[in-house]
Design a protein around this motif. Structure first.
Motif, mmCIF file in Angstrom:
data_model
loop_
_atom_site.group_PDB
_atom_site.id
_atom_site.type_symbol
_atom_site.label_atom_id
_atom_site.label_comp_id
_atom_site.label_asym_id
_atom_site.label_seq_id
_atom_site.Cartn_x
_atom_site.Cartn_y
_atom_site.Cartn_z
ATOM 1 N N VAL A 143 59.956 -14.788 -72.756
ATOM 2 C CA VAL A 143 58.290 -13.513 -72.446
ATOM 3 C C VAL A 143 59.173 -13.114 -73.284
ATOM 4 N N SER A 144 57.445 -13.216 -73.699
ATOM 5 C CA SER A 144 56.530 -12.910 -75.457
ATOM 6 C C SER A 144 55.467 -11.769 -75.802
ATOM 7 N N GLN A 145 56.524 -11.282 -76.169
ATOM 8 C CA GLN A 145 55.560 -9.631 -76.369
ATOM 9 C C GLN A 145 55.169 -9.045 -77.333
ATOM 10 N N ASP B 23 52.008 9.134 -71.333
ATOM 11 C CA ASP B 23 52.493 7.323 -71.236
ATOM 12 C C ASP B 23 53.379 6.902 -73.022
ATOM 13 N N THR B 24 53.292 8.252 -73.837
ATOM 14 C CA THR B 24 54.646 7.567 -74.609
ATOM 15 C C THR B 24 55.889 7.050 -74.350
ATOM 16 N N ALA B 25 56.599 5.925 -74.474
ATOM 17 C CA ALA B 25 57.160 5.362 -74.461
ATOM 18 C C ALA B 25 57.334 3.907 -74.834
ATOM 19 N N GLU B 26 58.010 2.787 -74.183
ATOM 20 C CA GLU B 26 58.511 1.483 -74.592
ATOM 21 C C GLU B 26 58.572 0.785 -73.530
ATOM 22 N N TYR B 27 57.607 0.006 -73.191
ATOM 23 C CA TYR B 27 57.083 -0.456 -71.876
ATOM 24 C C TYR B 27 57.977 -2.690 -72.609
ATOM 25 N N PHE B 28 58.286 -2.850 -71.203
ATOM 26 C CA PHE B 28 58.866 -4.029 -71.533
ATOM 27 C C PHE B 28 58.455 -5.187 -70.384
ATOM 28 N N CYS B 29 58.051 -6.516 -70.549
ATOM 29 C CA CYS B 29 57.439 -7.591 -69.936
ATOM 30 C C CYS B 29 58.730 -8.162 -68.990
ATOM 31 N N THR C 145 60.948 -8.412 -75.424
ATOM 32 C CA THR C 145 61.258 -7.982 -76.859
ATOM 33 C C THR C 145 61.177 -6.410 -76.437
ATOM 34 N N GLY C 146 59.787 -5.850 -76.068
ATOM 35 C CA GLY C 146 58.909 -4.282 -76.007
ATOM 36 C C GLY C 146 58.300 -3.929 -77.015
ATOM 37 N N THR C 147 57.014 -3.044 -76.114
ATOM 38 C CA THR C 147 56.177 -2.758 -76.915
ATOM 39 C C THR C 147 56.169 -1.322 -76.895
#
Lengths: 111, 113
Positions: free
Chosen positions: B4-6, B85-91, B105-107
Protein backbone atom coordinates in the motif's frame (compact mmCIF):
# COMPACT_ATOMS: atom_id res chain seq x y z
CA UNK A 1 -17.45 -2.01 26.22
CA UNK A 2 -13.77 -2.40 26.98
CA UNK A 3 -11.45 -2.19 24.02
CA UNK A 4 -8.22 -4.01 23.39
CA UNK A 5 -6.05 -3.62 26.46
CA UNK A 6 -2.27 -3.70 26.29
CA UNK A 7 0.35 -3.42 28.97
CA UNK A 8 2.70 -1.92 29.71
CA UNK A 9 2.21 1.35 27.82
CA UNK A 10 5.90 2.16 27.90
CA UNK A 11 9.00 0.07 28.43
CA UNK A 12 12.65 1.03 28.45
CA UNK A 13 15.20 -1.75 28.58
CA UNK A 14 18.87 -2.23 27.90
CA UNK A 15 19.89 -4.21 24.85
CA UNK A 16 20.24 -7.94 25.34
CA UNK A 17 17.57 -7.92 28.03
CA UNK A 18 14.26 -9.77 27.64
CA UNK A 19 10.91 -8.02 27.43
CA UNK A 20 7.30 -9.15 27.27
CA UNK A 21 4.11 -7.45 26.19
CA UNK A 22 0.63 -8.49 27.14
CA UNK A 23 -2.64 -8.11 25.25
CA UNK A 24 -6.23 -8.70 26.29
CA UNK A 25 -8.46 -8.63 23.20
CA UNK A 26 -12.11 -7.69 23.05
CA UNK A 27 -14.26 -10.47 24.46
CA UNK A 28 -15.46 -12.85 21.76
CA UNK A 29 -12.89 -11.81 19.18
CA UNK A 30 -11.31 -14.94 17.76
CA UNK A 31 -8.65 -13.21 15.66
CA UNK A 32 -5.73 -11.54 17.38
CA UNK A 33 -2.89 -9.66 15.73
CA UNK A 34 0.48 -8.35 16.84
CA UNK A 35 1.85 -5.50 14.76
CA UNK A 36 5.05 -3.50 15.02
CA UNK A 37 5.09 0.17 14.08
CA UNK A 38 8.41 1.88 13.54
CA UNK A 39 8.66 5.64 13.67
CA UNK A 40 7.20 7.20 10.55
CA UNK A 41 5.92 3.90 9.23
CA UNK A 42 2.66 2.04 9.16
CA UNK A 43 1.99 -1.04 11.28
CA UNK A 44 3.60 -4.26 10.04
CA UNK A 45 2.16 -7.63 10.91
CA UNK A 46 4.23 -9.86 13.15
CA UNK A 47 1.76 -12.65 13.85
CA UNK A 48 -1.92 -13.45 13.51
CA UNK A 49 -3.89 -15.90 15.61
CA UNK A 50 -7.19 -17.56 14.91
CA UNK A 51 -8.23 -18.66 18.40
CA UNK A 52 -5.07 -20.26 19.82
CA UNK A 53 -3.55 -21.17 16.45
CA UNK A 54 -0.91 -18.96 14.85
CA UNK A 55 -2.04 -18.87 11.21
CA UNK A 56 0.45 -16.30 9.93
CA UNK A 57 3.82 -15.82 11.60
CA UNK A 58 5.91 -15.44 8.47
CA UNK A 59 7.15 -12.00 9.51
CA UNK A 60 7.96 -12.87 13.10
CA UNK A 61 11.74 -12.94 13.68
CA UNK A 62 11.68 -16.32 15.32
CA UNK A 63 15.27 -16.25 16.50
CA UNK A 64 14.38 -13.70 19.16
CA UNK A 65 10.62 -13.19 19.09
CA UNK A 66 8.01 -15.56 20.43
CA UNK A 67 4.30 -15.29 21.03
CA UNK A 68 1.60 -17.33 22.61
CA UNK A 69 -2.13 -17.19 22.97
CA UNK A 70 -3.15 -19.68 25.56
CA UNK A 71 -6.81 -20.65 25.63
CA UNK A 72 -7.44 -18.40 22.66
CA UNK A 73 -7.89 -15.24 24.71
CA UNK A 74 -4.97 -13.22 26.10
CA UNK A 75 -1.70 -13.12 24.28
CA UNK A 76 1.92 -12.42 25.15
CA UNK A 77 4.68 -11.30 22.81
CA UNK A 78 8.25 -11.77 23.99
CA UNK A 79 11.59 -10.56 22.73
CA UNK A 80 14.75 -12.20 24.00
CA UNK A 81 17.29 -10.74 23.70
CA UNK A 82 16.23 -7.27 22.63
CA UNK A 83 18.28 -5.31 20.12
CA UNK A 84 18.47 -1.58 19.51
CA UNK A 85 16.50 -2.01 16.28
CA UNK A 86 13.55 -3.44 18.20
CA UNK A 87 12.64 0.02 19.45
CA UNK A 88 9.12 0.57 18.14
CA UNK A 89 5.47 0.60 19.14
CA UNK A 90 3.99 -2.89 19.44
CA UNK A 91 0.30 -2.96 18.66
CA UNK A 92 -2.22 -5.62 19.46
CA UNK A 93 -5.52 -5.83 17.59
CA UNK A 94 -8.50 -8.15 17.61
CA UNK A 95 -11.28 -8.85 15.16
CA UNK A 96 -14.64 -10.56 15.11
CA UNK A 97 -15.96 -9.44 11.73
CA UNK A 98 -14.60 -6.95 9.22
CA UNK A 99 -13.12 -4.37 11.57
CA UNK A 100 -9.89 -4.80 13.47
CA UNK A 101 -9.83 -2.97 16.81
CA UNK A 102 -6.48 -1.78 18.05
CA UNK A 103 -5.04 -1.26 21.48
CA UNK A 104 -3.01 1.79 22.40
CA UNK A 105 0.23 -0.08 21.98
CA UNK A 106 3.40 -0.56 23.98
CA UNK A 107 6.20 1.84 23.17
CA UNK A 108 9.48 -0.04 23.55
CA UNK A 109 12.78 1.78 23.78
CA UNK A 110 15.94 -0.30 23.75
CA UNK A 111 19.03 1.56 24.96
CA UNK B 1 3.63 -9.20 -2.41
CA UNK B 2 0.81 -6.87 -1.61
CA UNK B 3 1.68 -3.31 -0.72
CA UNK B 4 0.00 0.00 0.00
CA UNK B 5 1.39 3.40 -0.97
CA UNK B 6 0.41 6.70 0.56
CA UNK B 7 1.91 9.54 -1.40
CA UNK B 8 1.56 12.38 1.06
CA UNK B 9 3.54 11.95 4.24
CA UNK B 10 2.73 15.34 5.73
CA UNK B 11 -0.17 17.63 4.87
CA UNK B 12 -0.89 21.02 6.39
CA UNK B 13 -4.25 22.69 5.75
CA UNK B 14 -6.21 25.58 7.11
CA UNK B 15 -9.64 24.97 8.59
CA UNK B 16 -12.41 24.71 5.97
CA UNK B 17 -9.97 23.62 3.27
CA UNK B 18 -10.74 20.48 1.31
CA UNK B 19 -8.75 17.33 1.87
CA UNK B 20 -7.73 14.50 -0.40
CA UNK B 21 -5.24 11.87 0.69
CA UNK B 22 -3.97 9.42 -1.86
CA UNK B 23 -3.77 5.65 -1.44
CA UNK B 24 -2.74 3.07 -4.00
CA UNK B 25 -2.41 -0.65 -3.51
CA UNK B 26 -0.84 -3.45 -5.44
CA UNK B 27 -2.91 -6.61 -5.73
CA UNK B 28 -4.71 -7.95 -8.76
CA UNK B 29 -7.51 -9.79 -7.05
CA UNK B 30 -10.38 -8.97 -4.74
CA UNK B 31 -9.53 -6.52 -2.01
CA UNK B 32 -11.15 -4.95 0.99
CA UNK B 33 -10.01 -1.41 1.71
CA UNK B 34 -9.90 0.62 4.88
CA UNK B 35 -8.93 3.99 6.22
CA UNK B 36 -7.88 4.16 9.84
CA UNK B 37 -7.18 7.32 11.83
CA UNK B 38 -4.98 7.83 14.85
CA UNK B 39 -5.62 11.00 16.84
CA UNK B 40 -2.79 12.23 19.06
CA UNK B 41 -2.35 9.92 22.02
CA UNK B 42 -5.10 7.58 20.93
CA UNK B 43 -5.35 4.18 19.28
CA UNK B 44 -6.07 3.45 15.64
CA UNK B 45 -9.76 3.77 14.81
CA UNK B 46 -11.68 2.79 11.69
CA UNK B 47 -12.85 5.73 9.57
CA UNK B 48 -14.45 3.81 6.74
CA UNK B 49 -14.24 0.62 4.72
CA UNK B 50 -14.98 -0.71 1.26
CA UNK B 51 -15.95 -4.32 0.61
CA UNK B 52 -18.16 -4.23 -2.48
CA UNK B 53 -20.95 -2.30 -4.14
CA UNK B 54 -21.00 1.47 -4.41
CA UNK B 55 -17.38 2.56 -4.87
CA UNK B 56 -18.05 5.80 -3.02
CA UNK B 57 -18.17 5.03 0.67
CA UNK B 58 -19.00 7.36 3.49
CA UNK B 59 -17.48 7.10 6.93
CA UNK B 60 -17.59 8.88 10.22
CA UNK B 61 -16.98 12.59 10.76
CA UNK B 62 -17.80 13.58 7.18
CA UNK B 63 -15.07 11.54 5.53
CA UNK B 64 -15.59 9.64 2.31
CA UNK B 65 -13.43 7.57 0.00
CA UNK B 66 -13.70 6.43 -3.58
CA UNK B 67 -12.54 3.06 -4.83
CA UNK B 68 -11.29 3.23 -8.42
CA UNK B 69 -10.47 -0.31 -9.42
CA UNK B 70 -8.75 0.62 -12.69
CA UNK B 71 -6.35 2.86 -10.80
CA UNK B 72 -5.90 0.56 -7.79
CA UNK B 73 -6.74 3.60 -5.68
CA UNK B 74 -8.80 4.37 -2.60
CA UNK B 75 -8.42 8.08 -1.92
CA UNK B 76 -9.79 9.70 1.21
CA UNK B 77 -11.67 13.00 0.98
CA UNK B 78 -13.33 15.55 3.20
CA UNK B 79 -14.88 18.74 1.80
CA UNK B 80 -14.06 20.94 4.78
CA UNK B 81 -11.54 19.96 7.45
CA UNK B 82 -11.66 21.01 11.07
CA UNK B 83 -8.89 21.55 13.59
CA UNK B 84 -10.02 18.32 15.29
CA UNK B 85 -9.12 16.35 12.16
CA UNK B 86 -5.45 16.75 13.03
CA UNK B 87 -4.26 13.15 13.15
CA UNK B 88 -2.39 10.48 11.25
CA UNK B 89 -4.32 8.62 8.57
CA UNK B 90 -3.53 5.11 7.42
CA UNK B 91 -4.81 3.31 4.38
CA UNK B 92 -5.00 -0.48 4.68
CA UNK B 93 -5.93 -3.42 2.49
CA UNK B 94 -6.82 -7.04 3.02
CA UNK B 95 -6.60 -9.24 -0.01
CA UNK B 96 -7.61 -12.64 -1.28
CA UNK B 97 -10.19 -13.27 1.38
CA UNK B 98 -7.67 -13.08 4.17
CA UNK B 99 -7.87 -10.74 7.11
CA UNK B 100 -4.22 -9.79 6.98
CA UNK B 101 -4.24 -6.00 7.13
CA UNK B 102 -1.44 -4.36 5.16
CA UNK B 103 -0.95 -0.72 6.00
CA UNK B 104 0.51 2.21 4.16
CA UNK B 105 3.12 4.43 5.78
CA UNK B 106 0.53 6.95 6.91
CA UNK B 107 -0.15 10.63 6.27
CA UNK B 108 0.21 13.10 9.08
CA UNK B 109 -2.42 15.83 8.74
CA UNK B 110 -2.17 19.10 10.60
CA UNK B 111 -5.09 21.48 10.43
CA UNK B 112 -4.41 25.06 11.39
CA UNK B 113 -7.13 26.87 13.28
Amino acid sequence: EAGVVQSPRYKIIEKKQPVAFWCNPISGHNTLYWYRQNLGQGPELLIRYENEEAVDDSQLPKDRFSAERLKGVDSTLKIQPAELGDSAVYLCASRASYEAFFGQGTRLTVV
Amino acid sequence: AQSVSQHNHHVILSEAASLELGCNYSYGGTVNLFWYVQYPGQHLQLLLKYFSGDPLVKGIKGFEAEFIKSKFSFNLRKPSVQWSDTAEYFCAVTAGGTYKYIFGTGTRLKVLA
